[in-house]
Design an enzyme around this catalytic site. Structure first.
Site, PDB file in Angstrom:
ATOM      1  N   CYS A   1       6.500 -12.900   2.706  1.00  0.00           N
ATOM      2  CA  CYS A   1       6.660 -11.687   3.525  1.00  0.00           C
ATOM      3  C   CYS A   1       5.476 -11.553   4.464  1.00  0.00           C
ATOM      4  CB  CYS A   1       6.731 -10.457   2.629  1.00  0.00           C
ATOM      5  SG  CYS A   1       6.756  -8.922   3.579  1.00  0.00           S
TER       6      CYS A   1
ATOM      7  N   GLY B   1      -0.257   0.112  -5.256  1.00  0.00           N
ATOM      8  CA  GLY B   1      -1.557  -0.517  -5.041  1.00  0.00           C
ATOM      9  C   GLY B   1      -2.593   0.029  -5.990  1.00  0.00           C
TER      10      GLY B   1
ATOM     11  N   CYS C   1      15.756  -5.794   6.553  1.00  0.00           N
ATOM     12  CA  CYS C   1      15.049  -7.069   6.537  1.00  0.00           C
ATOM     13  C   CYS C   1      15.327  -7.726   5.196  1.00  0.00           C
ATOM     14  CB  CYS C   1      13.543  -6.860   6.688  1.00  0.00           C
ATOM     15  SG  CYS C   1      12.608  -8.402   6.496  1.00  0.00           S
TER      16      CYS C   1
ATOM     17  N   CYS D   1      12.969  -2.752   4.599  1.00  0.00           N
ATOM     18  CA  CYS D   1      12.651  -3.790   3.610  1.00  0.00           C
ATOM     19  C   CYS D   1      13.559  -3.659   2.388  1.00  0.00           C
ATOM     20  CB  CYS D   1      11.203  -3.642   3.177  1.00  0.00           C
ATOM     21  SG  CYS D   1      10.775  -4.658   1.748  1.00  0.00           S
TER      22      CYS D   1
ATOM     23  N   TYR E   1      12.389  -4.255  -6.029  1.00  0.00           N
ATOM     24  CA  TYR E   1      11.238  -4.289  -6.925  1.00  0.00           C
ATOM     25  C   TYR E   1      10.200  -3.214  -6.681  1.00  0.00           C
ATOM     26  CZ  TYR E   1       6.604  -5.790  -8.530  1.00  0.00           C
ATOM     27  OH  TYR E   1       5.354  -5.825  -9.070  1.00  0.00           O
TER      28      TYR E   1
ATOM     29  N   CYS F   1      12.491 -12.489   2.988  1.00  0.00           N
ATOM     30  CA  CYS F   1      11.935 -13.234   1.854  1.00  0.00           C
ATOM     31  C   CYS F   1      13.040 -13.917   1.041  1.00  0.00           C
ATOM     32  CB  CYS F   1      11.057 -12.349   0.979  1.00  0.00           C
ATOM     33  SG  CYS F   1      11.825 -10.831   0.478  1.00  0.00           S
TER      34      CYS F   1
ATOM     35  N   ASN G   1       0.213   1.540   5.858  1.00  0.00           N
ATOM     36  CA  ASN G   1       0.993   0.699   4.949  1.00  0.00           C
ATOM     37  C   ASN G   1       1.791  -0.250   5.812  1.00  0.00           C
ATOM     38  OD1 ASN G   1       3.976   1.151   2.916  1.00  0.00           O
ATOM     39  ND2 ASN G   1       2.493  -0.492   2.864  1.00  0.00           N
ATOM     40  N   GLY G   2       1.606  -1.542   5.566  1.00  0.00           N
ATOM     41  CA  GLY G   2       2.320  -2.541   6.353  1.00  0.00           C
ATOM     42  C   GLY G   2       1.402  -3.696   6.670  1.00  0.00           C
TER      43      GLY G   2
ATOM     44  N   CYS H   1       0.834  -1.193   0.000  1.00  0.00           N
ATOM     45  CA  CYS H   1       0.000   0.000   0.000  1.00  0.00           C
ATOM     46  C   CYS H   1       0.870   1.244   0.000  1.00  0.00           C
ATOM     47  CB  CYS H   1      -0.886   0.024   1.229  1.00  0.00           C
ATOM     48  SG  CYS H   1      -1.997  -1.386   1.304  1.00  0.00           S
TER      49      CYS H   1
HETATM   50  P1  5GP Z   1       6.498 -14.756 -11.407  1.00  0.00           P
HETATM   51  O1  5GP Z   1       5.931 -14.862 -12.743  1.00  0.00           O
HETATM   52  O2  5GP Z   1       7.816 -15.427 -11.226  1.00  0.00           O
HETATM   53  O3  5GP Z   1       5.490 -15.188 -10.355  1.00  0.00           O
HETATM   54  O4  5GP Z   1       6.687 -13.207 -11.094  1.00  0.00           O
HETATM   55  C1  5GP Z   1       7.892 -12.563 -11.368  1.00  0.00           C
HETATM   56  C2  5GP Z   1       7.610 -11.169 -11.836  1.00  0.00           C
HETATM   57  O5  5GP Z   1       6.751 -10.536 -10.909  1.00  0.00           O
HETATM   58  C3  5GP Z   1       8.848 -10.345 -11.942  1.00  0.00           C
HETATM   59  O6  5GP Z   1       8.855  -9.750 -13.224  1.00  0.00           O
HETATM   60  C4  5GP Z   1       8.723  -9.281 -10.878  1.00  0.00           C
HETATM   61  O7  5GP Z   1       9.041  -8.000 -11.402  1.00  0.00           O
HETATM   62  C5  5GP Z   1       7.288  -9.300 -10.468  1.00  0.00           C
HETATM   63  N1  5GP Z   1       7.131  -9.256  -9.022  1.00  0.00           N
HETATM   64  C6  5GP Z   1       8.044  -9.402  -8.071  1.00  0.00           C
HETATM   65  N2  5GP Z   1       7.516  -9.298  -6.860  1.00  0.00           N
HETATM   66  C7  5GP Z   1       6.216  -9.055  -7.026  1.00  0.00           C
HETATM   67  C8  5GP Z   1       5.142  -8.841  -6.118  1.00  0.00           C
HETATM   68  O8  5GP Z   1       5.285  -8.820  -4.891  1.00  0.00           O
HETATM   69  N3  5GP Z   1       3.922  -8.637  -6.681  1.00  0.00           N
HETATM   70  C9  5GP Z   1       3.737  -8.635  -8.036  1.00  0.00           C
HETATM   71  N4  5GP Z   1       2.518  -8.410  -8.502  1.00  0.00           N
HETATM   72  N5  5GP Z   1       4.733  -8.820  -8.897  1.00  0.00           N
HETATM   73  C10 5GP Z   1       5.960  -9.049  -8.406  1.00  0.00           C
HETATM   74 FE1  SF4 Z   2      10.707  -6.736   2.565  1.00  0.00          FE
HETATM   75 FE2  SF4 Z   2      11.150  -9.320   2.117  1.00  0.00          FE
HETATM   76 FE3  SF4 Z   2      11.370  -8.308   4.596  1.00  0.00          FE
HETATM   77 FE4  SF4 Z   2       8.971  -8.481   3.427  1.00  0.00          FE
HETATM   78  S1  SF4 Z   2      10.310 -10.186   4.003  1.00  0.00           S
HETATM   79  S2  SF4 Z   2       9.784  -6.726   4.583  1.00  0.00           S
HETATM   80  S3  SF4 Z   2       9.475  -8.079   1.277  1.00  0.00           S
HETATM   81  S4  SF4 Z   2      12.647  -7.827   2.792  1.00  0.00           S
HETATM   82 MG    MG Z   3       8.476  -7.444 -13.382  1.00  0.00          MG
END
Ligand code: 5GP
Ligand code: SF4
Ligand code: MG
Length: 451
Positions: A390, A35, A441, A244, A250, A444, A110-111, A9
């Site tokens: 996470c 979001g 952190c 994080c 990402y 993940c 957010n969290g 968020c």
């Molecule tokens: P996969 O297809 O392996 O499930 O997703 C990988 C893709 O999802 C990567 O291109 C990455 O940029 C994107 N991605 C990484 N983390 C997240 C996330 O937490 N949520 C969403 N919607 N996309 C993610």
């Molecule tokens: Fe961020 Fe990963 Fe820690 Fe979640 S588990 S707060 S996504 S570093």
């Molecule tokens: Mg991507």
């Protein structure tokens, strides 16, 4: 354990500005990547709070009439929400708003609170009635039940009962409060806008509204905004930073500073480190847009191999396919990304992405490039294998859906049909960002949960 989460968020707060709700709107617009499910704003005119929230994008939820005539006043807080499918009830949109014995209160969060269910069950046993499935609603009840006389002290009471990740902004009829958990999992920055103040999840919101960045809201700190006074800072908890790292990998926008560092710079550095750790001979570097672009630039600069936009992204997909079934996900990737065949044919390609979650995206992309005639496709990922979910506010699927939790590197490589696959090491990831490794952190990627 954690079905009611507020993942991915964004929050924003504007204090003492005549166009408060408009600035909150533009701030949310800049933060839309955090979001897309729902958006909301509460404004305050000194007498009353006004709240508008709905499902949809920021630009769909608000219009000029709402901003000018409904969301009046010189204070406003806002939220954009991402939620998992099946949990997109309008009751779960924020701000969470309530009338209670001290007046009116709105909250944005957010969290994710990791003891939300315990706290909720305790509150229900004591007679509380909940309207939504959001952990944030706990806070309203805790504040309403507190024996303290002042809202400030009630908030302090309440945050001592919750555990987890929270960047919060509260609005009462005359004041705004910002509060960050002691670990500072999620970002929150403070800035000046005109004669007033702004807090926001990322500084890209400041840039859009012409605000000047001042500093981070510190982990464990509460800021109180009151008319004709400088913001008052209270150290509610001793700071124990665990920022994080995934914000840099990402989540955050490259033009933002989060945790005091520029996201693009760090993401590009991950690409440089990736080229050092996992070189491979190739004709070109191709990013998976948009997430892979900064690290692909870094990889290209470090390796000397040309960077090419070999895959184009369609930005107009909308929200047609939100059902998270496997077939739909495959189709979605196909609709979203397409190769430049003439560029790719007969070439050895290094494809860079920020992360692999389920493996669907990588598999689809590599097939697409092979179908377009690529001779070799080497997958390079600018973060370590995502092996653990996470619990601190980012939407990663359960462990059984995380490909790296269930397959070896070699198995993943075969599954995604790549000629080779390599991930950035955790050490190199930490080298790509400033500050002590212990102040982040990385759960993940490492399974080292903090709470
Ligand atoms: P996969 O297809 O392996 O499930 O997703 C990988 C893709 O999802 C990567 O291109 C990455 O940029 C994107 N991605 C990484 N983390 C997240 C996330 O937490 N949520 C969403 N919607 N996309 C993610
Ligand atoms: Fe961020 Fe990963 Fe820690 Fe979640 S588990 S707060 S996504 S570093
Ligand atoms: Mg991507």
């Amino acid at each position: 354990m954690l079905e009611n989460v507020n993942e991915k968020c964004a929050v924003v707060g504007i204090f003492n500005h005549k166009d408060a709700s408009k600035l909150a709107y533009f701030g949310l617009h800049a933060l839309q990547h955090r979001g897309q499910e729902a958006a909301g704003i509460s404004s305050g005119d000194g007498k009353k709070l006004h709240t508008i929230k709905d499902r949809g994008l920021v630009s769909q939820v608000f219009n000029n009439d709402i901003l000018e005539n409904t969301l009046v006043g010189d204070m406003a807080i806002g939220h954009t929400r991402y939620s998992t499918a099946g949990d997109d009830s309008i009751l779960d949109a924020q701000p969470v708003h309530a009338n209670y014995d001290l007046g009116q209160l709105s909250i944005v969060h957010n969290g994710n609170l990791i003891n939300a269910n315990e706290v909720r069950n305790e509150l229900i046993q004591k007679g509380a009635i909940f309207q939504s499935s959001m952990d944030t609603e706990n806070l309203i009840h805790l504040i309403a039940k507190s024996n303290q006389r002042k809202l400030k002290d009630r908030i302090i009471d309440a945050v001592h009962k919750i555990k987890g990740a929270y960047s919060l902004v509260f609005l009462s009829r005359s004041k705004m409060f910002a509060m960050r958990d002691p670990n500072g999992f999620r970002p929150l920055s403070l800035g000046r806008v005109g004669e007033g103040y702004v807090v926001a999840s990322e500084t890209c919101a400041f840039d859009l509204i012409g605000a000047e960045y001042m500093r981070e809201v510190e982990p464990g700190e509460m800021l109180i905004f009151e008319k004709d006074k400088a913001p008052q800072s209270i150290k509610v908890f001793e700071a124990e930073p665990k920022h994080c790292i995934f914000e840099y990998v990402y989540f955050a926008r490259p033009d933002s500073n989060v945790f005091g560092q520029n996201v693009y710079k760090n993401r590009k550095q991950m690409g440089i480190e990736l080229a050092k750790e996992h070189p491979v001979e190739a004709d070109m570097i191709v990013p998976v847009p948009d997430g892979g672009i900064p690290s692909a630039i870094g990889y290209s600069q470090e390796s000397g191999i040309p960077f090419e936009m070999g895959i184009m992204r369609n930005h107009y997909i909308g929200r047609t396919f939100i059902e998270p079934t496997q077939e739909m996900r495959d189709l979605k990737v196909k609709m979203k990304l397409s190769p430049i065949t003439s560029l790719i044919k007969g070439k050895k390609i290094i494809v860079i992405d920020d992360s692999i979650v389920r493996g669907t995206t990588s598999r689809r992309i590599i097939r697409m490039l092979k179908e377009a005639g690529a001779e070799e496709v080497h997958m390079r990922i600018s973060s370590p294998p995502t092996t653990d979910p996470c619990f601190y506010g980012v939407d990663t699927p359960d462990k059984d859906k995380l490909i790296a939790a269930n397959m070896s590197n070699q198995e993943i490589c075969e599954y995604i049909e790549a000629d080779s696959l390599a991930y950035l090491s955790t050490d190199a990831l930490m080298r790509s960002v400033d500050g002590e490794a212990s102040s982040y952190c990385t759960a993940c990627f490492t399974g080292d949960y903090i709470l």
